[in-house]
Design an enzyme around this catalytic site. Structure first.
Site, mmCIF file in Angstrom:
data_model
loop_
_atom_site.group_PDB
_atom_site.id
_atom_site.type_symbol
_atom_site.label_atom_id
_atom_site.label_comp_id
_atom_site.label_asym_id
_atom_site.label_seq_id
_atom_site.Cartn_x
_atom_site.Cartn_y
_atom_site.Cartn_z
ATOM 1 C CE LYS A 189 39.841 41.485 30.160
ATOM 2 N NZ LYS A 189 38.696 42.382 30.261
ATOM 3 C CB CYS A 208 41.253 46.022 32.775
ATOM 4 S SG CYS A 208 40.265 44.951 33.827
HETATM 5 N N1 LIG Z 1 37.531 44.662 37.951
HETATM 6 C C1 LIG Z 1 37.243 44.642 36.662
HETATM 7 O O1 LIG Z 1 36.586 45.520 36.138
HETATM 8 C C2 LIG Z 1 37.717 43.507 35.769
HETATM 9 C C3 LIG Z 1 37.222 43.414 34.462
HETATM 10 C C4 LIG Z 1 37.609 42.351 33.663
HETATM 11 C C5 LIG Z 1 38.498 41.415 34.168
HETATM 12 N N2 LIG Z 1 38.984 41.523 35.427
HETATM 13 C C6 LIG Z 1 39.896 40.482 35.889
HETATM 14 O O2 LIG Z 1 39.202 39.670 36.814
HETATM 15 C C7 LIG Z 1 40.121 39.160 37.791
HETATM 16 C C8 LIG Z 1 39.610 39.514 39.172
HETATM 17 O O3 LIG Z 1 39.598 40.919 39.287
HETATM 18 P P1 LIG Z 1 38.772 41.669 40.416
HETATM 19 O O4 LIG Z 1 38.721 43.079 39.995
HETATM 20 O O5 LIG Z 1 37.490 40.951 40.696
HETATM 21 O O6 LIG Z 1 39.762 41.463 41.665
HETATM 22 P P2 LIG Z 1 39.481 41.813 43.198
HETATM 23 O O7 LIG Z 1 40.790 42.128 43.809
HETATM 24 O O8 LIG Z 1 38.357 42.791 43.307
HETATM 25 O O9 LIG Z 1 38.942 40.438 43.812
HETATM 26 C C9 LIG Z 1 39.698 39.299 43.897
HETATM 27 C C10 LIG Z 1 39.224 38.500 45.115
HETATM 28 O O10 LIG Z 1 39.925 37.261 45.083
HETATM 29 C C11 LIG Z 1 40.255 36.903 46.429
HETATM 30 N N3 LIG Z 1 41.335 35.921 46.367
HETATM 31 C C12 LIG Z 1 42.655 36.126 46.117
HETATM 32 N N4 LIG Z 1 43.320 34.950 46.102
HETATM 33 C C13 LIG Z 1 42.396 33.987 46.348
HETATM 34 C C14 LIG Z 1 42.453 32.565 46.442
HETATM 35 N N5 LIG Z 1 43.601 31.910 46.254
HETATM 36 N N6 LIG Z 1 41.330 31.913 46.743
HETATM 37 C C15 LIG Z 1 40.161 32.565 46.924
HETATM 38 N N7 LIG Z 1 40.029 33.906 46.818
HETATM 39 C C16 LIG Z 1 41.134 34.603 46.528
HETATM 40 C C17 LIG Z 1 40.598 38.233 47.065
HETATM 41 O O11 LIG Z 1 40.506 38.167 48.481
HETATM 42 C C18 LIG Z 1 39.546 39.151 46.445
HETATM 43 O O12 LIG Z 1 38.358 39.213 47.232
HETATM 44 C C19 LIG Z 1 41.472 39.783 37.457
HETATM 45 O O13 LIG Z 1 42.201 38.909 36.657
HETATM 46 C C20 LIG Z 1 41.088 41.006 36.654
HETATM 47 O O14 LIG Z 1 42.125 41.397 35.776
HETATM 48 C C21 LIG Z 1 38.606 42.533 36.245
#
Ligand SMILES: NC(=O)c1ccc[n+]([C@@H]2O[C@H](COP(=O)([O-])OP(=O)(O)OC[C@H]3O[C@@H](n4cnc5c(N)ncnc54)[C@H](O)[C@@H]3O)[C@@H](O)[C@H]2O)c1
Length: 433
Positions: free
Chosen positions: A215, A269
């Site tokens: 990744k 990312c």
């Molecule tokens: N957004 C993208 O396009 C994308 C693409 C690939 C990978 N990712 C990866 O996916 C992961 C999540 O990213 P995202 O964009 O969905 O983040 P985000 O900030 O949109 O969502 C994360 C959610 O997790 C919740 N959260 C935080 N701590 C928590 C806990 N201990 N228990 C329960 N809920 C909790 C937050 O309130 C939030 O709603 C990251 O590692 C990111 O790098 C994101």
């Protein structure tokens, strides 16, 4: 597991990745509990509504909530499969922060039971899944943990990164290939069986550390290649060349495919993940580190060029087109467009107007700058300078007739037909850098 053989699933973290994932799993017929620390997020989803912008997600969530397949809570509960999709930011020294992952692990550890599968989807530095495993082992000495027991383990732990494109998440969640890395091969097989329920793309199994690195490598690859395009754009600017023309011609070579320059690299990312590799091997990552520097440097180049253009035309009203980190989404995290626009707003105050159809209001840093949000029609009617920072479709389709008389700084190359009238004493009408 229920009699219909469909696992109950708990998705931890209901953001850009977790919510679409939860909804797609629910659509496949599993009963899904979404767990989030935000009461607002939980309440919104339980009303059948969504708190993020993503194509077709509203209808899907509404449907699976109405059918009782998806519900949200701040309280953990037993399930058969746990999918963790919480943030993994970096700190001010670019060191990865896996505290959210470990917090999620601490939350689910007490409800784990024999047969459960725990899958980490958050982008993570190499070794995180094993750290999560070790933490669960500490909290649950009653369970036989994979990689730490000679017997058949009670639970399975795997890493499966997400590689979706915002704006196409629902389609890519099901159609993209997936790399599934088990803490042990058995763990990978258990996770594979789960993904097969809703993924149509090919699912390839490996070990957890390789999947974690895969990744990071994917995003570092993008960053390095965008850095090449951005460096070219600065060089072309210095030489008075149109970088888009140069790239278009170079890409006619059968083995050359140069990406598009822009005002920098943003999002959660590509601008973040390369640092996870650099942090893991600081002595051996000069290229990846330099690419980050080039892409951040491009943002400062754009600021300098835009400031020059605005300062040279003191009576002109300015419109910054876009704040999002990429086209057609409402995600403003780590966005170079947002950074450039806020710098211009701070410097030129009420002369600056922001057009961002995906923002209900301007972000906090615009408060007290005097800059206001207007729509694209007002910008075309009232502003003399257009600074294109994001290639939203709504900007791309503006016909030449409506912008031919504007001073345009097009950092995304969306208007190749914009007249290029270079004068010695003023910036080009179409600045390509
Ligand atoms: N957004 C993208 O396009 C994308 C693409 C690939 C990978 N990712 C990866 O996916 C992961 C999540 O990213 P995202 O964009 O969905 O983040 P985000 O900030 O949109 O969502 C994360 C959610 O997790 C919740 N959260 C935080 N701590 C928590 C806990 N201990 N228990 C329960 N809920 C909790 C937050 O309130 C939030 O709603 C990251 O590692 C990111 O790098 C994101």
């Amino acid at each position: 597991m229920k009699s219909d053989n469909k696992p109950d699933v708990c998705v931890v973290g209901l953001g850009y990745i977790g919510l679409p994932t939860a909804a797609v799993i629910a659509r496949a017929g599993c009963r899904v509990l979404g767990l989030d620390v935000s009461q607002r997020v939980v309440d919104t989803i339980n009303r059948g509504e969504i708190h993020i912008e993503e194509v077709d997600l509203d209808g899907l969530v509404q449907g699976v909530v109405a059918r009782g397949l998806l519900s949200a809570s701040t309280e953990e509960a037993p399930a058969d499969v746990f999918v963790i999709a919480v943030p993994t930011p970096f700190d001010k020294n670019h060191a990865p922060d896996i505290s959210y992952v470990l917090a999620a692990g601490r939350t689910i550890a007490p409800v784990l039971k024999a047969g459960d599968v725990v899958i980490l989807e958050s982008t993570s530095p190499v070794g995180t899944t094993e750290e999560l495993r070790d933490m669960i082992a500490q909290m649950r000495p009653d369970l036989k943990i994979p990689g730490l027991t000679r017997e058949t383990p009670d639970i399975s732990i795997a890493y499966c990164p997400e590689r979706v494109l915002p704006g196409r998440i629902l389609e890519e969640l099901t159609n993209n290939d997936r790399s599934i890395g088990g803490v042990t091969p058995r763990c990978a097989r258990k996770a594979l069986a789960f993904y097969k329920r809703f993924v149509r793309g090919e699912c390839v199994t490996t070990d957890a550390r390789s999947a974690e690195m895969t990744k990071l490598v994917e995003n570092a690859y993008r960053d390095v290649n965008i850095a090449f395009a951005n460096e070219l754009s600065v060089v072309a600017d210095k030489m008075g060349l149109d970088v888009w023309e140069v790239i278009r011609l170079a890409n006619r070579h059968p083995r050359v495919n140069i990406l598009s320059p822009g005002p920098g690299v943003g999002g959660h990312c590509i601008a973040v993940d390369p640092w996870f590799i650099v942090h893991g091997a600081p002595e051996h990552t000069p290229l990846i580190r330099t690419a980050r520097g080039v892409n951040d440097g491009k943002m400062h180049h754009v600021i300098a060029r835009a400031e020059e253009l605005v300062a040279a035309n003191p009576a002109a009203k300015v419109a910054c087109l876009g704040l999002a980190f990429k086209a057609n989404i409402d995600d403003f995290r780590e966005s170079p467009a947002r950074f450039v626009a806020s710098r211009l707003a701070r410097k030129f105050g009420s002369r600056v107007h922001i057009v961002e159809p995906y923002a209900a209001e301007l972000p906090i840093e615009f408060t007290d700058t005097g800059a206001v949000q207007i729509d694209i029609d007002d910008a075309l009617e009232t502003c003399d300078i257009l600074i294109v920072l994001v290639d939203h479709d709504v900007f791309r389709v503006v016909p030449l007739a409506e912008r031919a008389d504007k001073l345009v700084y097009d950092t995304r190359g969306i208007w190749p037909d914009q007249p290029r009238a270079v004068r010695e004493d003023a910036p080009a009408v179409r600045l390509a850098g």
